[in-house]
Design a protein around this motif. Sequence first.
Motif, short mmCIF file in Angstrom:
data_model
loop_
_atom_site.label_atom_id
_atom_site.label_comp_id
_atom_site.label_asym_id
_atom_site.label_seq_id
_atom_site.Cartn_x
_atom_site.Cartn_y
_atom_site.Cartn_z
N UNK A 39 0.82 -1.14 -0.07
CA UNK A 39 -0.01 -0.02 0.14
C UNK A 39 0.91 1.37 -0.03
N UNK A 40 1.00 1.93 -1.25
CA UNK A 40 1.94 2.88 -1.16
C UNK A 40 1.67 4.24 -0.41
N UNK A 41 0.30 4.15 -0.24
CA UNK A 41 -0.05 5.53 0.43
C UNK A 41 0.02 5.41 2.01
N UNK A 42 0.11 4.23 2.38
CA UNK A 42 0.57 3.91 3.85
C UNK A 42 1.63 3.49 4.19
N UNK A 43 2.51 3.32 2.96
CA UNK A 43 4.03 2.70 3.33
C UNK A 43 4.06 1.47 4.03
N UNK A 44 3.19 0.33 3.74
CA UNK A 44 3.09 -0.82 4.30
C UNK A 44 3.41 -1.91 3.32
N UNK A 45 3.86 -3.08 3.74
CA UNK A 45 3.71 -4.27 2.87
C UNK A 45 3.18 -5.28 3.65
N UNK A 46 2.79 -6.36 2.95
CA UNK A 46 2.35 -7.65 3.60
C UNK A 46 3.03 -8.73 2.97
N UNK A 47 3.00 -9.95 3.44
CA UNK A 47 3.38 -11.15 3.25
C UNK A 47 2.65 -12.15 3.42
N UNK A 48 1.72 -12.61 2.59
CA UNK A 48 0.83 -13.92 2.84
C UNK A 48 1.52 -15.07 2.61
N UNK A 49 1.73 -15.85 3.59
CA UNK A 49 2.40 -17.23 3.50
C UNK A 49 1.45 -18.39 3.53
#
Length: 115
Positions: free
Chosen positions: A72-82
């Motif tokens: 999410x560029x707007x929130x500067x977050x990333x996630x990793x679904x494993x």
Amino acid sequence: QVQLVESGGGLVQAGGSLRLSCAASGSGFTINAMGWYRQAPGKQRELVATITRGDTINYAESVKGRFTISRDNAKNTISLQMSSLKPEDTAVYYCNARILIGTFWGQGTQVTVSS
């Protein structure tokens, strides 16, 4: 300066799923790419997945088809679904962010997959 905080690690049985998240904070920068790396005991840190600001994604061969990175560029977050986790996925997972002047790391979150 970029601060990275990871969350979502834990203990899971083989075949299970976990979701990691990483939030970047700070000001005066643009994050060009973020990603996840991992380090198992006695091994070198290795790339898991990266995603650029333009959504170019790269996965390690060992996780293709099982892990999904999102941003999410707007929130500067990333996630990793494993998913379909294996005991060999056990490691400390580190969030990484790359800006124009350098690369920053989070403190790491432990993922343990039991057989």
